[in-house]
Design an enzyme around this catalytic site. Structure first.
Site, PDB file in Angstrom:
ATOM      1  N   HIS A  10       0.822  -1.205   0.000  1.00 26.44           N
ATOM      2  CA  HIS A  10       0.000   0.000   0.000  1.00 26.44           C
ATOM      3  C   HIS A  10       0.854   1.251   0.000  1.00 26.44           C
ATOM      4  O   HIS A  10       0.630   2.176  -0.764  1.00 26.44           O
ATOM      5  CB  HIS A  10      -0.930  -0.004   1.220  1.00 26.44           C
ATOM      6  N   LEU A  70      -5.091  -8.056   2.403  1.00 25.59           N
ATOM      7  CA  LEU A  70      -5.924  -9.172   2.836  1.00 25.59           C
ATOM      8  C   LEU A  70      -7.124  -9.375   1.923  1.00 25.59           C
ATOM      9  O   LEU A  70      -7.472 -10.498   1.579  1.00 25.59           O
ATOM     10  CB  LEU A  70      -6.408  -8.964   4.269  1.00 25.59           C
ATOM     11  N   ALA A  71      -7.777  -8.288   1.541  1.00 28.28           N
ATOM     12  CA  ALA A  71      -9.024  -8.399   0.788  1.00 28.28           C
ATOM     13  C   ALA A  71      -9.045  -7.388  -0.353  1.00 28.28           C
ATOM     14  O   ALA A  71      -8.270  -6.437  -0.375  1.00 28.28           O
ATOM     15  CB  ALA A  71     -10.212  -8.149   1.721  1.00 28.28           C
ATOM     16  N   GLY A  73     -10.297  -4.287  -2.483  1.00 28.34           N
ATOM     17  CA  GLY A  73     -10.764  -2.946  -2.173  1.00 28.34           C
ATOM     18  C   GLY A  73     -10.495  -2.068  -3.386  1.00 28.34           C
ATOM     19  O   GLY A  73     -10.179  -2.566  -4.470  1.00 28.34           O
ATOM     20  N   VAL A  74     -10.586  -0.770  -3.202  1.00 22.79           N
ATOM     21  CA  VAL A  74     -10.408   0.165  -4.317  1.00 22.79           C
ATOM     22  C   VAL A  74      -9.049  -0.015  -4.988  1.00 22.79           C
ATOM     23  O   VAL A  74      -8.948  -0.035  -6.214  1.00 22.79           O
ATOM     24  CB  VAL A  74     -10.591   1.626  -3.831  1.00 22.79           C
ATOM     25  N   HIS A  75      -8.007  -0.185  -4.204  1.00 25.71           N
ATOM     26  CA  HIS A  75      -6.677  -0.335  -4.801  1.00 25.71           C
ATOM     27  C   HIS A  75      -6.580  -1.593  -5.663  1.00 25.71           C
ATOM     28  O   HIS A  75      -6.071  -1.554  -6.780  1.00 25.71           O
ATOM     29  CB  HIS A  75      -5.587  -0.377  -3.732  1.00 25.71           C
TER      30      HIS A  75
END
Length: 129
Positions: A10, A70-71, A73-75
Site C-alpha cells: 500500500h 488481505l481483501a 478494495g479500491v486499490h
C-alpha cells in the site's frame, strides 16, 4: 520461463510499512529461483511503474503482480488494474528490454488457514504479555 514477482504494498508515511513489505518480498524470493521486486501504490517508492522497470536486465518473460492486501478494495479492484492496463482476464503486457513481458495479476491474500493460524498466534502473544 523466467518469472518475476512484483510485490505490491500500500505504502505509508510510516517507515515500518515499507520495511515490512520489503521483508515479505525477501521471504518470497527465498522460496525459489525467481526474481522478486517491490512497488508501492502510495507515498513510498518505488512506484508501480518503477517496480516494473526494475525488472530491466533480469530476463523475465512474465511478471506476477502480487498485492500484499488481505481483501479486495479500491486499490486492488480499480487502481492497480488501471495502472497495469489489465484486461478482463487480469492480464496485461509490458515492454522490458525491448521485449514483450506478460503480466498476470494475483488476487489478494484472502481467507486462508495460514492467516488464521498467524492471527491466533498473535492473539496468544498478546495474552502472554
Amino acid at each position: 520461463m523466467n518469472t518475476g514477482i512484483l510485490v505490491l504494498g500500500h505504502g505509508s508515511t510510516l517507515p515500518y510499512n515499507k520495511e515490512l513489505v520489503e521483508t515479505i518480498s525477501g521471504m518470497i524470493a527465498n522460496q525459489g529461483d525467481i526474481v522478486v521486486r517491490t512497488a508501492f501504490l502510495n507515498m513510498d517508492k518505488p512506484t508501480l511503474k518503477q517496480g516494473l522497470e526494475s525488472f530491466t536486465g533480469t530476463g523475465v518473460e512474465r511478471i506476477v503482480a502480487l498485492p500484499i492486501f488481505l481483501a479486495h478494495g479500491v486499490h486492488t479492484l480499480e487502481d492497480i488494474p488501471k495502472e497495469l492496463n489489465l484486461n478482463e482476464d487480469k492480464r496485461a503486457v509490458t515492454e522490458i528490454d525491448g521485449k514483450s513481458v506478460d503480466i498476470v495479476y494475483a488476487d489478494p491474500l484472502g481467507a486462508d488457514a495460514c492467516i488464521a493460524e498467524l492471527a491466533y498466534k498473535r492473539a496468544e502473544e498478546a495474552l502472554s504479555r
